[in-house]
Design an enzyme around this catalytic site. Structure first.
Site, mmCIF file in Angstrom:
data_model
loop_
_atom_site.group_PDB
_atom_site.id
_atom_site.type_symbol
_atom_site.label_atom_id
_atom_site.label_comp_id
_atom_site.label_asym_id
_atom_site.label_seq_id
_atom_site.Cartn_x
_atom_site.Cartn_y
_atom_site.Cartn_z
ATOM 1 N N GLY A 149 -5.384 9.742 10.754
ATOM 2 C CA GLY A 149 -6.070 9.130 9.606
ATOM 3 C C GLY A 149 -5.160 8.269 8.758
ATOM 4 N N ASP A 206 4.113 11.375 1.564
ATOM 5 C CA ASP A 206 3.818 11.047 0.164
ATOM 6 C C ASP A 206 2.812 9.917 -0.040
ATOM 7 O OD1 ASP A 206 5.320 8.939 1.037
ATOM 8 O OD2 ASP A 206 7.022 9.283 -0.314
ATOM 9 N N GLY A 207 2.380 9.268 1.037
ATOM 10 C CA GLY A 207 1.417 8.179 0.875
ATOM 11 C C GLY A 207 2.032 6.864 0.418
ATOM 12 N N ARG A 252 -2.896 -5.691 3.287
ATOM 13 C CA ARG A 252 -3.174 -6.277 4.594
ATOM 14 C C ARG A 252 -4.631 -6.725 4.645
ATOM 15 N NH1 ARG A 252 -0.935 -1.584 8.644
ATOM 16 N NH2 ARG A 252 -2.608 -0.237 7.929
ATOM 17 N N ASP A 264 -3.282 5.097 17.775
ATOM 18 C CA ASP A 264 -3.725 4.890 16.393
ATOM 19 C C ASP A 264 -3.181 3.572 15.843
ATOM 20 O OD1 ASP A 264 -1.274 6.534 16.652
ATOM 21 O OD2 ASP A 264 -1.140 6.257 14.483
ATOM 22 N N ASP A 305 -0.063 -2.615 12.327
ATOM 23 C CA ASP A 305 0.920 -1.594 11.968
ATOM 24 C C ASP A 305 2.340 -1.988 12.335
ATOM 25 O OD1 ASP A 305 -0.721 0.035 10.628
ATOM 26 O OD2 ASP A 305 -0.535 1.769 11.936
#
Ligand code: AMP
Ligand code: MG
Length: 523
Positions: free
Chosen positions: A101, A136-137, A194, A275, A285
């Protein structure tokens, strides 16, 4: 910006995670979770792409407004935005990894530009989501600079890719252990916005298939076809299974074209997990990617992959096929038979072979690639590898070799090692004679050949050390290196007098330096 239209089809049409509290969790029966970006201390716009601004239908002046840095630093939402993190799984380094995710990516919304085109805006590094697992995002400045610059560089090279609108400094630090060796450091944080028509990945389909949630998978498949492949729906009287088969064949074709471009320009993605594979066949990515300097088919910049070198340069087409097979297995669960999926996988092989032949022709300055030319190219690749020859410089300079009197002189700048060059010289002279003989029968007009070669063999690529220099400068407070590089990379096929320094060989100091030849997934 204020009158922008959003049409958030993904959140409107697909099932959401009913749980709205924060916190990491497994999410079943839903394709996304609503989540807001976490505000940062001091958002400051470092750089933006004026071409992407124009795509979105925005005036150049919007970037001067504080509101721009606030929105794209995650501190504010524009009317119409409905932020969410997508739920997907993936195969990482060949193994099924379960739910992954968007752990640090947050989609803001689907913008409809004045031409009616859909552009999804997505922040990377905007704070934790239900999918952040133990992380931590956030994203560090160095990896954000690399993603921002490479997205735009790839676009200008003609490689299908997600785009980058903005690079915003957060004014906060994040802690990273760059080489996972027990040396964590505080680094400046940043956020990239993005932009792509869709950020759906192979892994979005794999996750519901792996859980046997076929109704959810069917909803996603049919939504993706409708929203992201409308051209297939428009001319299709076909039933839903025939349509799905056509769709998968299209994904195979696009993926083949994308990876053929990577091979043409010398791009190594570094982490081709499922992914990180876009359903639209876009490069997506940007992490521990790199560019081939001296030609080495076995090279990967990703230290996390140093053992198996699964994602090394020459392995990339085969990995695309492997990843498409994983996607096929997921889609097969909602198909009555697998024959059309097998045919589509063969389509990948055929399209890739055709594109690779076009690459050979373009790199050698031929109008068409015959069987023998494939051998000519293979021989050249062997020579380049053994003699440590810069791939980009060599093919660009090959356009300057006189076919009546071929010599190594125009190619000198491509060699990294004098001793190796001296040893390889006779072999290169032989090869140049073979090449010249072939060119004479194919395309005798020198000016036409030269122009065709310069149009597909770039002069300027985002060499790893160039990105690292811009990062070092930015870390010291000077962002000008980023904008200079962005500007040079806008016209990769043009001679740009005064900018030759950006088109030279990798300097010796950068040979084994972190960030230049070695990168990890820690970003
Ligand atoms: P990547 O290797 O960057 O494609 O990331 C693999 C998975 O790890 C994805 O689910 C990412 O969202 C997640 N991830 C990577 N870095 C972070 C981070 N700093 N915080 C949260 N999740 C992350
Ligand atoms: Mg990823």
């Amino acid at each position: 910006m204020s009158s922008t239209t959003f049409d958030n089809a993904f959140v409107r049409e697909l099932p959401a995670d009913p749980e709205t509290r924060s916190g990491v969790r497994q999410v079943h029966g839903a394709l996304f979770s609503h989540v807001r970006p976490t505000p940062v201390a001091a958002p400051r716009l470092i750089a933006h792409s004026r071409e992407v601004l124009a795509l979105l239908g925005w005036d150049g002046a919007v970037v001067a407004d504080d509101a721009f840095a606030r929105v794209f630093g995650g501190n504010d939402l524009q009317p119409g935005m409905q932020p969410y993190a997508a739920n997907y799984g993936g195969h990482q380094f060949g193994n099924w990894a379960g739910q992954l995710g968007d752990g640090r990516a947050i989609t803001l919304g689907e913008l409809i530009n004045p031409q009616g085109q859909r552009w999804e805006l997505q922040l990377k590094g905007a704070g934790p989501t239900p999918y952040s697992r133990s992380a931590d995002g956030r994203a560090v400045l160095r990896s954000s600079v690399r993603e921002f610059l490479c997205s735009e560089a790839m676009h200008h090279l003609g490689v299908p890719t997600t785009r980058a609108l903005s690079l915003v400094a957060t004014g906060e630090h994040v802690v990273r252990d760059m080489f996972y060796d027990g040396n964590p450091e505080r680094e400046p944080g940043a956020i990239v916005c993005r932009v792509a028509p869709s950020f759906i990945r192979f892994g979005n389909f794999e996750l519901p298939a792996s859980r046997g949630d076929l109704p959810l998978l069917e909803r996603l498949v049919d939504f993706t076809i409708r929203r992201d492949f409308p051209e297939l729906v428009a001319d299709a009287a076909a039933d839903k299974h025939a349509l799905r088969a056509r769709w998968f064949a299209t994904v195979c074709e696009r993926t083949a074209r994308m990876v053929a471009h990577w091979m043409r320009v010398g791009f190594v993605h570094g982490v081709m997990n499922t992914d990180n594979m876009s359903i639209l066949g876009l490069t997506i990515d940007y992490g521990p990617y790199g560019w081939i300097d001296d030609y080495d088919p076995d090279w990967t910049p990703n230290t996390t992959d140093a053992q198996g070198r699964r994602y090394r340069f020459a392995n990339q087409p085969g990995i695309c096929l492997w990843n498409l097979e994983r996607l096929a297995s997921a889609i097969a669960t909602v198909m009555p038979d697998t024959k059309p999926l097998e045919d589509a996988l063969q389509r990948f092989v055929d399209v890739y072979t055709e594109c690779e032949r076009a690459n050979v022709a373009g790199k050698l300055g031929l109008r068409e690639c015959r069987e023998d030319d494939v051998r000519l190219m293979d021989d050249l690749r062997g020579l380049m590898r053994d003699a440590e020859v810069d791939m980009t410089i060599f093919h660009r300079a090959l356009a300057d070799v006189a076919i009546d009197a071929p010599s190594l002189a125009p190619l000198q700048g491509a060699f990294y090692d004098d001793a190796k060059r001296a040893r390889a010289e006779p072999a290169f002279i032989d090869w140049l004679a073979r090449h010249a003989a072939r060119v004479r029968e194919d395309q005798p007009d020198a000016a036409t050949r030269r122009a065709a070669m310069l149009a597909v063999n770039p002069k300027y690529v985002l060499r790893n050390y160039l990105a690292q220099e811009a990062i070092d400068q930015a870390t010291a407070g000077d962002d000008s290196g980023i904008t200079t590089l962005l500007d040079a990379l806008r016209r990769p096929y043009d001679e740009q007098p005064g900018r030759e320094a950006l088109a030279g060989r990798r300097p010796d100091w950068a040979r084994r330096k972190a960030g230049c030849s070695m990168l990890s997934c820690s970003s």
